[in-house]
Design a protein around this motif. Structure first.
Motif, mmCIF file in Angstrom:
data_model
loop_
_atom_site.group_PDB
_atom_site.id
_atom_site.type_symbol
_atom_site.label_atom_id
_atom_site.label_comp_id
_atom_site.label_asym_id
_atom_site.label_seq_id
_atom_site.Cartn_x
_atom_site.Cartn_y
_atom_site.Cartn_z
ATOM 1 N N ASP A 22 66.329 17.969 60.807
ATOM 2 C CA ASP A 22 64.871 17.904 60.775
ATOM 3 C C ASP A 22 64.429 18.056 59.331
ATOM 4 O O ASP A 22 64.514 19.143 58.757
ATOM 5 N N ASP B 26 61.404 17.811 57.752
ATOM 6 C CA ASP B 26 60.190 18.527 57.368
ATOM 7 C C ASP B 26 59.841 19.726 58.239
ATOM 8 O O ASP B 26 58.948 20.504 57.916
ATOM 9 N N GLY B 27 60.513 19.896 59.384
ATOM 10 C CA GLY B 27 60.242 21.038 60.241
ATOM 11 C C GLY B 27 58.955 20.943 61.031
ATOM 12 O O GLY B 27 58.584 21.863 61.751
ATOM 13 N N GLU B 28 58.258 19.813 60.911
ATOM 14 C CA GLU B 28 57.005 19.621 61.636
ATOM 15 C C GLU B 28 57.260 19.113 63.049
ATOM 16 O O GLU B 28 58.312 18.528 63.340
ATOM 17 N N LYS C 199 62.889 12.565 65.654
ATOM 18 C CA LYS C 199 63.615 13.188 64.548
ATOM 19 C C LYS C 199 65.066 12.716 64.586
ATOM 20 O O LYS C 199 65.741 12.829 65.610
ATOM 21 N N SER D 211 65.145 30.397 51.763
ATOM 22 C CA SER D 211 64.791 29.137 52.413
ATOM 23 C C SER D 211 65.966 28.166 52.380
ATOM 24 O O SER D 211 66.256 27.480 53.363
ATOM 25 N N HIS E 288 68.440 29.089 54.995
ATOM 26 C CA HIS E 288 67.949 28.662 56.310
ATOM 27 C C HIS E 288 68.221 27.181 56.511
ATOM 28 O O HIS E 288 68.661 26.743 57.580
ATOM 29 N N GLU E 289 67.970 26.385 55.466
ATOM 30 C CA GLU E 289 68.197 24.939 55.556
ATOM 31 C C GLU E 289 69.669 24.635 55.800
ATOM 32 O O GLU E 289 70.018 23.761 56.604
ATOM 33 N N LYS F 191 67.380 22.324 58.889
ATOM 34 C CA LYS F 191 65.945 22.104 59.012
ATOM 35 C C LYS F 191 65.284 22.219 57.651
ATOM 36 O O LYS F 191 65.623 23.106 56.871
ATOM 37 N N PHE F 192 64.366 21.304 57.377
ATOM 38 C CA PHE F 192 63.677 21.202 56.087
ATOM 39 C C PHE F 192 64.601 20.575 55.037
ATOM 40 O O PHE F 192 65.808 20.624 55.156
#
Length: 306
Positions: A3, A5-7, A89, A212, A215-216, A221-222
């Motif tokens: 993912d 952009d995580g949106e 996605k 961050s 996390h990615e 994600k992101f």
């Protein structure tokens, strides 16, 4: 990446779909569709051109705020009405350069568009710091004009032969880099901790980025940073820095605040230690604020109080 952009996936109501070599989808004119070139979409609830309902993800080309193309639709039934188009996605593979290749490439994430030419210079400047330390056995001393002059020579020599050559070098920025670089070194040498994490302000800034990035990496994600990110806040220095900050004033005092003293001077540290602050609330943000204040020595002097 699972993912980028995580949106949440974007959905829009379909107004029409053309039957053509490059079928054009038009969304209702209530709001921009929000898609980008290369996004993947699928359809549901279409009447007429039912071959698109539940289709495999289709890569699109954005034509306008309400339109995009989906490829050949000539073999489909005629579109009648209705339908919902939804973003899908998809996995994205990201390739990173080796350190050696990245050092020779001007690829930076901008953090301040008011300093558009700064990353190129800082990229050379940080390499020059390592080269200076290699040649002299130490980093430039805080507010030492002789060391700053030598550092500037190293910067210019490196820049001339670098494949990632900066078009222009701001000598004042490079000098400030030499003057302030020990703000991290003083802490690093005493405590044996990694470089940019001991000055509280930079630690907070890059700590968020580091967490961050973790996390990615763990969750896909992101979008991660590609390749370098440089940040400077030279505007934090006093306007009269050339006179108020001296080599003597910025000497280490064998305290936990030597990193700040090396940059802002002992007078600044003493003044900050004697400030009086009132903090309303010590919840999630308040506790973090108190921790940063303690690390900075805010109100930690004889006359300071929180």
């Amino acid at each position: 990446m699972n993912d980028v952009d995580g949106e949440e996936p974007i959905s829009n109501m379909v107004a029409s779909i053309t039957k053509d070599k490059e079928g054009v989808v038009t969304c209702l004119y209530e709001a921009h569709h929000g898609y980008e070139d290369g996004d993947h979409i699928t359809f549901t609830e279409i009447q007429g051109m039912t071959e698109l309902n539940g289709c495999k993800p289709i890569k699109i080309k954005v034509l306008g705020p309400y339109t995009f193309s989906i490829g050949d639709t000539t073999k489909f039934s005629n579109y009648e009405q209705g339908g919902v188009v939804s973003q899908v996605k998809t996995h994205k593979t990201i390739h990173f350069k080796s350190i050696k290749a990245a050092m020779n490439a001007n690829e930076f994430l901008m953090t301040d568009f008011a300093k558009f030419d700064r990353p190129d210079q800082l990229h050379i400047g940080f390499q020059a710091l390592y080269e200076f330390q290699k040649q002299k056995g130490q980093l430039p001393r805080s507010r030492c004009k002789a060391d700053a002059d030598e550092f500037l020579k190293v910067v210019k020599a490196l820049n001339e032969k670098s494949p990632a050559k900066a078009d222009e070098l701001d000598e004042n920025v490079m000098r400030e880099m030499a003057y302030t670089c020990r703000g991290e070194r003083e802490c690093n040498e005493r405590d044996g901790l990694p470089l940019p994490w001991r000055l509280v302000s930079t630690g907070s800034h890059y700590g968020r980025g580091g967490s961050s990035g973790g996390h990615e990496a763990c969750f896909g994600k992101f979008h991660p940073v590609c390749q370098y990110i440089y940040f400077d806040a030279l505007e934090c220095l006093p306007e009269d820095k050339d006179t108020s900050l001296t080599e003597e004033n910025c000497q280490p005092t064998n305290s936990r605040y030597d990193g700040q003293v090396a940059i802002f001077g002992s007078d600044f540290q003493e003044k900050m230690g004697n400030l009086k602050y009132f903090l309303v609330g010590a919840g999630a943000i308040g506790c973090e604020m108190l921790k940063n204040w303690a690390l900075m020595g805010l109100s930690a002097g004889e006359n300071g109080h929180i």
